[in-house]
Design a protein around this motif. Structure first.
Motif, PDB file in Angstrom:
ATOM      1  N   ALA A 190       7.831   3.579   1.637  1.00  0.00           N
ATOM      2  CA  ALA A 190       8.596   2.418   1.271  1.00  0.00           C
ATOM      3  C   ALA A 190       9.942   2.304   2.256  1.00  0.00           C
ATOM      4  CB  ALA A 190       8.987   2.441  -0.178  1.00  0.00           C
ATOM      5  N   PHE A 191      10.291   3.338   2.593  1.00  0.00           N
ATOM      6  CA  PHE A 191      11.634   3.244   3.383  1.00  0.00           C
ATOM      7  C   PHE A 191      11.254   2.754   4.824  1.00  0.00           C
ATOM      8  CE2 PHE A 191      14.491   5.196   6.591  1.00  0.00           C
ATOM      9  CZ  PHE A 191      15.639   4.672   6.020  1.00  0.00           C
ATOM     10  N   ALA A 192      10.156   3.254   5.239  1.00  0.00           N
ATOM     11  CA  ALA A 192       9.656   2.905   6.533  1.00  0.00           C
ATOM     12  C   ALA A 192       9.261   1.437   6.622  1.00  0.00           C
ATOM     13  CB  ALA A 192       8.524   3.921   6.999  1.00  0.00           C
ATOM     14  N   TYR A 193       8.301   1.051   5.615  1.00  0.00           N
ATOM     15  CA  TYR A 193       8.021  -0.462   5.689  1.00  0.00           C
ATOM     16  C   TYR A 193       9.416  -1.407   5.497  1.00  0.00           C
ATOM     17  CZ  TYR A 193       3.409   0.685   5.768  1.00  0.00           C
ATOM     18  OH  TYR A 193       1.962   1.313   6.057  1.00  0.00           O
ATOM     19  N   ALA A 194      10.374  -0.774   4.702  1.00  0.00           N
ATOM     20  CA  ALA A 194      11.667  -1.641   4.654  1.00  0.00           C
ATOM     21  C   ALA A 194      12.364  -1.632   5.836  1.00  0.00           C
ATOM     22  CB  ALA A 194      12.485  -0.930   3.596  1.00  0.00           C
ATOM     23  N   VAL A 195      12.425  -0.624   6.545  1.00  0.00           N
ATOM     24  CA  VAL A 195      13.023  -0.774   8.141  1.00  0.00           C
ATOM     25  C   VAL A 195      12.258  -1.747   9.018  1.00  0.00           C
ATOM     26  CG1 VAL A 195      13.547   0.807  10.076  1.00  0.00           C
ATOM     27  CG2 VAL A 195      14.056   1.600   7.966  1.00  0.00           C
ATOM     28  N   VAL A 196      10.924  -1.652   8.979  1.00  0.00           N
ATOM     29  CA  VAL A 196      10.242  -2.475   9.877  1.00  0.00           C
ATOM     30  C   VAL A 196      10.530  -3.843   9.408  1.00  0.00           C
ATOM     31  CG1 VAL A 196       7.904  -3.094  10.553  1.00  0.00           C
ATOM     32  CG2 VAL A 196       8.693  -0.767  10.497  1.00  0.00           C
ATOM     33  N   GLY A 197      10.429  -4.245   8.055  1.00  0.00           N
ATOM     34  CA  GLY A 197      10.342  -5.700   7.575  1.00  0.00           C
ATOM     35  C   GLY A 197      11.791  -6.081   7.788  1.00  0.00           C
ATOM     36  N   GLY A 198      12.847  -5.194   7.518  1.00  0.00           N
ATOM     37  CA  GLY A 198      14.210  -5.609   7.654  1.00  0.00           C
ATOM     38  C   GLY A 198      14.547  -5.873   9.239  1.00  0.00           C
ATOM     39  N   ALA A 199      13.995  -5.205  10.056  1.00  0.00           N
ATOM     40  CA  ALA A 199      14.259  -5.349  11.563  1.00  0.00           C
ATOM     41  C   ALA A 199      13.529  -6.669  11.951  1.00  0.00           C
ATOM     42  CB  ALA A 199      13.687  -4.281  12.387  1.00  0.00           C
ATOM     43  N   GLY A 200      12.558  -7.185  11.538  1.00  0.00           N
ATOM     44  CA  GLY A 200      11.960  -8.320  11.624  1.00  0.00           C
ATOM     45  C   GLY A 200      12.500  -9.555  11.124  1.00  0.00           C
ATOM     46  N   VAL A 201      12.902  -9.365   9.888  1.00  0.00           N
ATOM     47  CA  VAL A 201      14.010 -10.665   9.221  1.00  0.00           C
ATOM     48  C   VAL A 201      15.344 -10.572  10.127  1.00  0.00           C
ATOM     49  CG1 VAL A 201      15.425 -11.033   7.209  1.00  0.00           C
ATOM     50  CG2 VAL A 201      13.219 -10.174   7.018  1.00  0.00           C
ATOM     51  N   GLY A 202      15.765  -9.474  10.526  1.00  0.00           N
ATOM     52  CA  GLY A 202      17.062  -9.669  11.310  1.00  0.00           C
ATOM     53  C   GLY A 202      16.613 -10.391  12.692  1.00  0.00           C
ATOM     54  N   ALA A 203      15.820 -10.007  13.147  1.00  0.00           N
ATOM     55  CA  ALA A 203      15.234 -10.485  14.672  1.00  0.00           C
ATOM     56  C   ALA A 203      14.987 -12.055  14.485  1.00  0.00           C
ATOM     57  CB  ALA A 203      14.096  -9.919  15.020  1.00  0.00           C
ATOM     58  N   ALA A 204      14.244 -12.416  13.114  1.00  0.00           N
ATOM     59  CA  ALA A 204      13.793 -13.936  12.979  1.00  0.00           C
ATOM     60  C   ALA A 204      14.990 -14.514  12.699  1.00  0.00           C
ATOM     61  CB  ALA A 204      13.019 -13.823  12.109  1.00  0.00           C
ATOM     62  N   ARG A 205      16.064 -13.990  12.101  1.00  0.00           N
ATOM     63  CA  ARG A 205      17.228 -14.874  11.510  1.00  0.00           C
ATOM     64  C   ARG A 205      17.887 -15.365  13.038  1.00  0.00           C
ATOM     65  NH1 ARG A 205      20.039 -12.417   7.070  1.00  0.00           N
ATOM     66  NH2 ARG A 205      18.299 -13.188   6.012  1.00  0.00           N
ATOM     67  N   THR A 206      18.222 -14.390  13.858  1.00  0.00           N
ATOM     68  CA  THR A 206      18.658 -14.642  15.049  1.00  0.00           C
ATOM     69  C   THR A 206      17.874 -15.623  15.804  1.00  0.00           C
ATOM     70  OG1 THR A 206      19.891 -12.419  14.980  1.00  0.00           O
ATOM     71  CG2 THR A 206      19.863 -13.755  17.255  1.00  0.00           C
ATOM     72  N   HIS A 228       0.199  -5.854 -13.832  1.00  0.00           N
ATOM     73  CA  HIS A 228      -0.892  -5.000 -13.224  1.00  0.00           C
ATOM     74  C   HIS A 228      -0.470  -4.868 -11.675  1.00  0.00           C
ATOM     75  CE1 HIS A 228      -4.860  -3.999 -11.609  1.00  0.00           C
ATOM     76  NE2 HIS A 228      -4.945  -3.577 -12.934  1.00  0.00           N
ATOM     77  N   PRO A 229      -0.518  -3.599 -11.108  1.00  0.00           N
ATOM     78  CA  PRO A 229       0.077  -3.134 -10.069  1.00  0.00           C
ATOM     79  C   PRO A 229      -0.815  -3.955  -8.632  1.00  0.00           C
ATOM     80  CG  PRO A 229      -0.737  -1.160 -11.094  1.00  0.00           C
ATOM     81  CD  PRO A 229      -1.254  -2.264 -12.082  1.00  0.00           C
ATOM     82  N   ARG A 230      -2.055  -4.679  -9.085  1.00  0.00           N
ATOM     83  CA  ARG A 230      -2.505  -5.394  -8.069  1.00  0.00           C
ATOM     84  C   ARG A 230      -1.656  -6.704  -7.776  1.00  0.00           C
ATOM     85  NH1 ARG A 230      -6.663  -3.924  -5.283  1.00  0.00           N
ATOM     86  NH2 ARG A 230      -7.418  -5.949  -4.935  1.00  0.00           N
ATOM     87  N   PHE A 289       0.782  -0.998  -0.076  1.00  0.00           N
ATOM     88  CA  PHE A 289       0.023   0.020   0.003  1.00  0.00           C
ATOM     89  C   PHE A 289       0.861   1.260   0.027  1.00  0.00           C
ATOM     90  CE2 PHE A 289      -2.160  -3.433   2.342  1.00  0.00           C
ATOM     91  CZ  PHE A 289      -3.142  -3.515   1.307  1.00  0.00           C
ATOM     92  N   VAL A 290       2.038   1.117  -0.619  1.00  0.00           N
ATOM     93  CA  VAL A 290       2.857   2.425  -0.588  1.00  0.00           C
ATOM     94  C   VAL A 290       2.612   3.316  -1.526  1.00  0.00           C
ATOM     95  CG1 VAL A 290       5.121   3.016  -1.150  1.00  0.00           C
ATOM     96  CG2 VAL A 290       4.958   1.123   0.301  1.00  0.00           C
ATOM     97  N   ASP A 291       2.383   4.655  -1.315  1.00  0.00           N
ATOM     98  CA  ASP A 291       2.353   5.759  -2.358  1.00  0.00           C
ATOM     99  C   ASP A 291       3.334   6.743  -2.573  1.00  0.00           C
ATOM    100  OD1 ASP A 291      -0.313   4.693  -2.766  1.00  0.00           O
ATOM    101  OD2 ASP A 291      -1.224   5.961  -1.150  1.00  0.00           O
ATOM    102  N   ARG A 292       4.119   6.627  -1.328  1.00  0.00           N
ATOM    103  CA  ARG A 292       5.210   7.693  -1.265  1.00  0.00           C
ATOM    104  C   ARG A 292       6.675   6.818  -1.032  1.00  0.00           C
ATOM    105  NH1 ARG A 292       2.181  11.006  -3.106  1.00  0.00           N
ATOM    106  NH2 ARG A 292       0.789  12.267  -1.912  1.00  0.00           N
ATOM    107  N   PRO A 293       7.799   7.636  -1.564  1.00  0.00           N
ATOM    108  CA  PRO A 293       8.871   6.911  -1.088  1.00  0.00           C
ATOM    109  C   PRO A 293       9.151   6.762   0.326  1.00  0.00           C
ATOM    110  CG  PRO A 293       9.407   8.517  -3.008  1.00  0.00           C
ATOM    111  CD  PRO A 293       7.774   8.507  -2.158  1.00  0.00           C
ATOM    112  N   TRP A 294       8.973   7.535   1.299  1.00  0.00           N
ATOM    113  CA  TRP A 294       9.273   7.663   2.592  1.00  0.00           C
ATOM    114  C   TRP A 294       8.525   6.442   3.353  1.00  0.00           C
ATOM    115  CZ3 TRP A 294       5.341   7.756   6.440  1.00  0.00           C
ATOM    116  CH2 TRP A 294       4.056   8.448   6.039  1.00  0.00           C
TER     117      TRP A 294
END
Length: 132
Positions: A18-34, A80-82, A11-16
């Motif tokens: 995407a950045f915020a969701y990338a940080v949240v998702g990346g933090a989750g992946v990092g914690a899950a890997r450990t 298609h974007p969907r 549901f990203v509309d703005r670059p910021w």
């Protein structure tokens, strides 16, 4: 956190955003890997650890490669974007499903040991304390 981050990408509309969701998702992946490495150490015997770490690494690489390939074919055919939104939501569902499987299926050995009144192991069973 990974599920939230990757679901947000749909549901990203703005670059910021995407950045915020990338940080949240990346933090989750990092914690899950450990957490996954700790889970492996807890569930397998010391003799099985090298093989289980190798298998986990191979499975991770196979999943990344095959998932990207399948997603590429889906997006190339749909165009298609969907399609992007569907893939990100599906990715979030897989993270949430994995979390539920871990919560439901992995035994909590620490709680079982405390409930049974078992003596502590490792650093909790210190020779200095035992000799007192």
């Amino acid at each position: 956190m990974s599920a939230l981050g990757y679901a947000g990408f749909a549901f990203v509309d703005r670059p910021w955003q995407a950045f915020a969701y990338a940080v949240v998702g990346g933090a989750g992946v990092g914690a899950a890997r450990t957490a996954n490495q700790t889970l492996l150490i807890t569930l397998v015997t010391p003799e099985q650890r090298p093989a289980s770490f190798a298998l986990g690494r191979v499975a991770s690489n196979l999943g990344l490669g095959s998932g990207a390939t399948v997603a590429g074919f889906i997006l190339a055919s749909a165009q298609h974007p969907r399609s992007f939104q569907t893939l990100y939501v599906f990715d979030a569902i897989t993270y949430a499903a994995f979390a539920l499987v871990v919560l439901a299926m992995v035994p909590n050995r620490r709680a079982a040991a405390a409930h049974a009144g078992a003596m502590g192991r490792g650093f909790r069973r210190s020779p200095a304390i035992a000799g007192s």
